[in-house]
Design a protein around this motif. Structure first.
Motif, PDB file in Angstrom:
ATOM      1  N   VAL A   1       4.566  15.070  -6.174  1.00  0.00           N
ATOM      2  CA  VAL A   1       5.388  15.895  -5.293  1.00  0.00           C
ATOM      3  C   VAL A   1       6.580  16.462  -6.058  1.00  0.00           C
ATOM      4  N   VAL A   2       7.185  15.616  -6.909  1.00  0.00           N
ATOM      5  CA  VAL A   2       8.352  16.078  -7.667  1.00  0.00           C
ATOM      6  C   VAL A   2       7.941  17.186  -8.644  1.00  0.00           C
ATOM      7  N   VAL A   3       6.805  16.988  -9.315  1.00  0.00           N
ATOM      8  CA  VAL A   3       6.312  18.025 -10.225  1.00  0.00           C
ATOM      9  C   VAL A   3       6.001  19.306  -9.446  1.00  0.00           C
ATOM     10  N   GLY A   4       5.411  19.137  -8.251  1.00  0.00           N
ATOM     11  CA  GLY A   4       5.112  20.299  -7.406  1.00  0.00           C
ATOM     12  C   GLY A   4       6.373  21.070  -7.061  1.00  0.00           C
ATOM     13  N   ARG A   5       7.442  20.343  -6.761  1.00  0.00           N
ATOM     14  CA  ARG A   5       8.727  20.982  -6.445  1.00  0.00           C
ATOM     15  C   ARG A   5       9.232  21.787  -7.636  1.00  0.00           C
TER      16      ARG A   5
ATOM     17  N   ARG B   1      26.812  17.251  -2.192  1.00  0.00           N
ATOM     18  CA  ARG B   1      26.032  16.645  -3.262  1.00  0.00           C
ATOM     19  C   ARG B   1      25.228  15.424  -2.823  1.00  0.00           C
ATOM     20  N   TRP B   2      25.937  14.419  -2.252  1.00  0.00           N
ATOM     21  CA  TRP B   2      25.239  13.169  -1.922  1.00  0.00           C
ATOM     22  C   TRP B   2      24.259  13.368  -0.766  1.00  0.00           C
ATOM     23  N   LEU B   3      24.688  14.190   0.180  1.00  0.00           N
ATOM     24  CA  LEU B   3      23.810  14.488   1.311  1.00  0.00           C
ATOM     25  C   LEU B   3      22.513  15.132   0.806  1.00  0.00           C
ATOM     26  N   ASN B   4      22.655  16.056  -0.144  1.00  0.00           N
ATOM     27  CA  ASN B   4      21.472  16.742  -0.664  1.00  0.00           C
ATOM     28  C   ASN B   4      20.524  15.794  -1.390  1.00  0.00           C
ATOM     29  N   ILE B   5      21.108  14.858  -2.158  1.00  0.00           N
ATOM     30  CA  ILE B   5      20.258  13.893  -2.847  1.00  0.00           C
ATOM     31  C   ILE B   5      19.470  13.071  -1.837  1.00  0.00           C
ATOM     32  N   MET B   6      20.171  12.619  -0.774  1.00  0.00           N
ATOM     33  CA  MET B   6      19.489  11.852   0.279  1.00  0.00           C
ATOM     34  C   MET B   6      18.372  12.673   0.923  1.00  0.00           C
ATOM     35  N   LEU B   7      18.677  13.927   1.182  1.00  0.00           N
ATOM     36  CA  LEU B   7      17.687  14.775   1.860  1.00  0.00           C
ATOM     37  C   LEU B   7      16.458  14.994   0.988  1.00  0.00           C
ATOM     38  N   VAL B   8      16.696  15.226  -0.311  1.00  0.00           N
ATOM     39  CA  VAL B   8      15.554  15.444  -1.210  1.00  0.00           C
ATOM     40  C   VAL B   8      14.689  14.185  -1.265  1.00  0.00           C
ATOM     41  N   ILE B   9      15.334  13.008  -1.322  1.00  0.00           N
ATOM     42  CA  ILE B   9      14.568  11.760  -1.346  1.00  0.00           C
ATOM     43  C   ILE B   9      13.768  11.617  -0.056  1.00  0.00           C
ATOM     44  N   TYR B  10      14.435  11.861   1.075  1.00  0.00           N
ATOM     45  CA  TYR B  10      13.755  11.764   2.372  1.00  0.00           C
ATOM     46  C   TYR B  10      12.526  12.672   2.399  1.00  0.00           C
ATOM     47  N   VAL B  11      12.745  13.935   2.041  1.00  0.00           N
ATOM     48  CA  VAL B  11      11.661  14.919   2.115  1.00  0.00           C
ATOM     49  C   VAL B  11      10.520  14.558   1.168  1.00  0.00           C
ATOM     50  N   ASP B  12      10.858  14.189  -0.071  1.00  0.00           N
ATOM     51  CA  ASP B  12       9.793  13.926  -1.049  1.00  0.00           C
ATOM     52  C   ASP B  12       9.028  12.645  -0.727  1.00  0.00           C
ATOM     53  N   VAL B  13       9.746  11.600  -0.270  1.00  0.00           N
ATOM     54  CA  VAL B  13       9.058  10.356   0.068  1.00  0.00           C
ATOM     55  C   VAL B  13       8.056  10.595   1.194  1.00  0.00           C
ATOM     56  N   PHE B  14       8.478  11.305   2.217  1.00  0.00           N
ATOM     57  CA  PHE B  14       7.574  11.476   3.355  1.00  0.00           C
ATOM     58  C   PHE B  14       6.534  12.568   3.129  1.00  0.00           C
ATOM     59  N   ARG B  15       6.739  13.372   2.075  1.00  0.00           N
ATOM     60  CA  ARG B  15       5.648  14.275   1.691  1.00  0.00           C
ATOM     61  C   ARG B  15       4.661  13.570   0.771  1.00  0.00           C
ATOM     62  N   ALA B  16       5.124  12.469   0.128  1.00  0.00           N
ATOM     63  CA  ALA B  16       4.242  11.756  -0.794  1.00  0.00           C
ATOM     64  C   ALA B  16       3.327  10.776  -0.048  1.00  0.00           C
TER      65      ALA B  16
ATOM     66  N   GLY C   1       0.829  -1.209   0.000  1.00  0.00           N
ATOM     67  CA  GLY C   1       0.000   0.000   0.000  1.00  0.00           C
ATOM     68  C   GLY C   1       0.859   1.253   0.000  1.00  0.00           C
ATOM     69  N   ALA C   2       1.898   1.234   0.861  1.00  0.00           N
ATOM     70  CA  ALA C   2       2.784   2.398   0.925  1.00  0.00           C
ATOM     71  C   ALA C   2       3.448   2.628  -0.427  1.00  0.00           C
ATOM     72  N   LEU C   3       3.866   1.515  -1.077  1.00  0.00           N
ATOM     73  CA  LEU C   3       4.489   1.640  -2.396  1.00  0.00           C
ATOM     74  C   LEU C   3       3.486   2.210  -3.407  1.00  0.00           C
ATOM     75  N   ALA C   4       2.215   1.786  -3.282  1.00  0.00           N
ATOM     76  CA  ALA C   4       1.190   2.297  -4.196  1.00  0.00           C
ATOM     77  C   ALA C   4       1.027   3.805  -4.031  1.00  0.00           C
ATOM     78  N   TYR C   5       1.032   4.257  -2.774  1.00  0.00           N
ATOM     79  CA  TYR C   5       0.938   5.704  -2.542  1.00  0.00           C
ATOM     80  C   TYR C   5       2.131   6.428  -3.139  1.00  0.00           C
ATOM     81  N   LEU C   6       3.323   5.835  -2.948  1.00  0.00           N
ATOM     82  CA  LEU C   6       4.519   6.472  -3.519  1.00  0.00           C
ATOM     83  C   LEU C   6       4.400   6.543  -5.035  1.00  0.00           C
ATOM     84  N   ALA C   7       3.885   5.471  -5.642  1.00  0.00           N
ATOM     85  CA  ALA C   7       3.754   5.451  -7.100  1.00  0.00           C
ATOM     86  C   ALA C   7       2.815   6.556  -7.571  1.00  0.00           C
TER      87      ALA C   7
END
Lengths: 234, 250, 223
Positions: A220-224, C55-70, A208-214
């Motif tokens: 979110v990336v487009v929003g950024r 560089r690498w720290l920033n990539i990790m941070l962006v992934i962290y932030v975007d995953v938990f905002r998604a 489910g979590a993966l589905a939400y990420l998908a």
């Protein structure tokens, strides 16, 4: 490690629940789409109405306009201060009692649409106010009427200003579709959660979590990207 | 009264207050067809407010204003129709940033004058050509220099074929090297016989091009006359003081 | 009509359940008191780390932030609450809320602080460094104070959202305001406790919404 994989990424269990999660994704998607359309449209309507009501007009009419204006502000404030979950539950139980037979899906749609409309109204309104006064004057000086100026000159500029904050707010509220799980809307979380209780294995939740990420990670990336692209000129 | 003397703008007893502050204290003024009048005076003298009352961007508190014979303060007058006959050019251009130069010029033609798209485009192109910017029709305001933007704004006013154009400090927001092109357009307009009322600090231009200079202070017209009189031989002490002060600055 | 009043605006039932709801309100306030500072500090850490420009720290941070905002917060909460037992750790409801909220809100706060730090001009850093301040000193004493001021409306707005979000703790049966209201509703077969909870949330958060409205308009006026 094997045990970890067996527990959280159990292929067999995941495969079994994949169809349910997929059907949940479909529900989440169309629920979100409906919320976005009604929420943004209603918000825009309210902002335009508020703009029209803020015009100077003769006395008895101006009292009515002021009353409606305050009503809009109250609605916006109310929807911004009460948690969406409370609204969903309230609508789910309350509206049928009023004779409006509305299922969990309808309650979630209505609650999230109203919340989005409130936030959108505030953002559109801020955008309309932010357009320089000279734009109004220039348009009016060429003989355009109030509504023509509002729709053709002010609104297009306001919309541009509002795109970044509106995108982020829309994403945040759209994720609220997961709250529908509480009133048995069969979206992703509902499917994943019932999968968890049924299989006694957390893999459906992982799925489910993966589905939400998908669904939401691209958004979110487009929003950024939009945020940097249309950034407010400070 | 000969045709040439026909007043395009007639103002009588114009007063305007903002709250308790009276900014215009009884203005009487007539502008003849084809005349170019310049309004000068210290800041806060009410020049811009006067100008803005002439197309009711500011609502006068009392008095009468007639434009080309129409009482623009009359109850039930179609102010939008009146404004189409009164062009206005602003200090800060106020071009619509989301439309091209041509879009800026044709918007009112299409929405207010109800012209067809083709007709509006033709008129708009002609107006842009008049200010020397035919080739910039599809540029957005952000891509134009300040002087070009102001010329587009003038074209926007001209496209509606106004009886009179009001200029509210049209060159004040421009870099010095860009002022000339805007003044040249105004000079051309004068040659073509446009009636113009200008609030501006371009006194050189006033000396050379104006038919009449109007000196305002504290919400009243103190003195008016040909430029030679106002700048060379002012009759009033207050005018003398003002002219001496600005001469000292040059 | 009287049915509706009896069902939704029943003064008797509201009076009877008010104490129960107030117990829940205390838990809601306690949650806010823990979750908001923890999330804000987490976000501050994310933003300051991002300002290091590795560089690498920033990539990790962006992934962290975007995953938990998604991920929707409720999904995170249910995940955090239900999964640890399978790994042999029984997590309490309160712990689960704190962990889930830390992941979610630190991402949002992190984005806001990052925008704030970026809004402070380079000249400020250069001026501070030219007087001999170190990187961390410059960040703490020159950049962050201005950054916070520049994004104050967004910070308040996010804090309001976090406060409202605590209501999802009811889903894992943590006895906060929303849970109390639903329990009272189920016990009394009456919707008045829900209305009462709505009123409590509104009374509590409305001043924040008003303040926010003013801050946002000032921000626009200052453009």
């Amino acid at each position: 490690m094997d045990r970890f994989l067996f527990t959280f990424f159990n292929g067999e269990v995941m495969w079994e629940y994949l169809p349910k999660i997929l059907s949940g994704m479909w529900v989440t998607t169309y629920l979100a789409a409906f919320v976005i359309v009604t929420g943004l449209a209603l918000g825009l309507l309210l902002a335009l109405l508020r703009s029209i009501l803020s015009q100077t007009m003769p006395a008895p009419l101006s009292w009515l306009a002021e009353a409606v204006r305050l009503l809009i502000i109250f609605f916006v404030d109310l929807m911004r201060s009460v948690p969406p979950l409370v609204l969903i539950v309230l609508f789910f139980y309350g509206l049928p009692a009023l004779g409006l037979d509305i299922a969990g899906l309808g309650a979630t749609w209505l609650a999230l649409s109203l919340v989005l409309a409130a936030f959108a109204e505030e953002i559109y309104w801020a955008g309309l106010v932010a357009v320089a006064k000279g734009q109004w004057e220039a348009a009016r000086s060429t003989g355009l009427g109030f509504l023509q100026t509002l729709l053709y000159v002010i609104l297009p500029q306001a919309i541009r200003l509002t795109i970044p904050p509106l995108t982020n707010r829309t994403i945040a509220i759209t994720k609220g579709t997961a709250l529908g799980q509480v009133v048995a809307v069969q979206e992703i979380l509902y499917q994943a959660y019932s999968g968890l209780s049924f299989s006694s294995n957390p893999s459906p939740l992982t799925l489910g979590a993966l589905a939400y990420l998908a669904l939401f990670l691209p958004v979110v990336v487009v929003g950024r990207w939009i945020e940097t692209r249309f950034a407010w000129r400070r | 009264m000969t045709a040439i003397d026909r007043p395009i703008l007639e103002v009588q007893g114009l007063r305007k207050s903002f709250g308790a502050v009276e900014v215009l204290k009884g203005i009487d003024f007539r502008l003849r067809e084809r005349e170019l009048a310049f309004i000068i005076g210290p800041s806060g003298s009410g020049k811009s407010t006067f100008l803005r009352c002439c197309n009711r961007l500011e609502e006068p508190s009392s008095g009468a204003i007639r434009v080309d014979g129409t009482d623009i303060l009359a109850h039930g007058v179609d102010i939008n129709a009146v404004r189409r006959r009164i062009g206005m050019v602003f200090q800060s251009f106020n071009l619509y940033p989301h439309m091209t130069a041509l879009g800026n010029v044709t918007l009112a033609l299409r929405l207010a004058s109800r012209k067809s798209k083709a007709e509006a485009t033709d008129i708009g192109q002609a107006a842009l050509a008049r200010v020397g910017l035919a080739e910039k029709a599809h540029a957005y305001p952000g891509e134009l220099s300040g002087g070009q933007q102001q010329r587009v704004a003038i074209a926007r006013a001209l496209a509606l074929e106004p009886k009179i154009v009001l200029f509210d400090e049209p060159t004040s927001a421009l870099d010095p090297e860009l002022v000339g092109s805007v003044l040249q357009v105004m000079r051309d307009l004068r040659e073509a016989g446009m009636t113009m009322l200008v609030v501006s600090h371009e006194l050189q231009f006033a000396r050379a091009a104006a038919d009449r200079v109007v000196f305002m202070e504290d919400g009243v017209i103190v003195e008016q006359g040909p430029p030679a009189q106002i700048f060379g031989d002012p009759q009033q002490a207050r005018t003398r003081a003002f002219v001496a002060r600005i001469d000292g600055h040059r | 009509m009287s049915d509706i009043i009896a069902l939704f605006f029943n003064a008797e039932i509201m009076a009877k359940t008010a104490g129960f709801l107030l117990d829940g309100l205390w838990m809601t306030l306690l949650l806010c008191l823990v979750v908001i500072p923890v999330g804000a500090l987490g976000g501050l850490a994310v933003a300051v780390l991002a300002a290091l420009n590795r560089r690498w720290l920033n990539i990790m941070l962006v992934i962290y932030v975007d995953v938990f905002r998604a991920l929707p917060p409720l999904v995170l909460l249910i995940f955090v609450y239900n999964v640890p037992p399978f790994a042999g750790y029984r997590i309490s409801e309160f712990e689960a809320v704190v962990v889930a909220f830390l992941l979610n809100t630190s991402s949002y706060y992190g984005e806001i602080f990052r925008a704030g730090i970026e809004s402070v001009g380079r000249g400020q850093r250069e001026a501070a460094r030219s007087t001999g301040l170190g990187w961390w000193q410059t960040m703490a004493w020159v950049v962050l104070p201005q950054a916070v001021r520049n994004v104050l409306p967004d910070l308040v707005s996010n804090t309001l959202e976090v406060a409202k979000l605590t209501s999802i703790a009811s889903v894992i049966a943590l006895h906060e305001l929303m849970f109390a209201a639903r329990s009272a509703q189920q016990a009394t077969f009456n919707y008045s406790p829900l209305i009462l909870a709505t009123v409590i949330y509104f009374v509590l958060l409305w001043p924040v919404v008003r303040l926010l409205s003013r801050l946002e308009h000032r921000k626009i006026a200052a453009r």
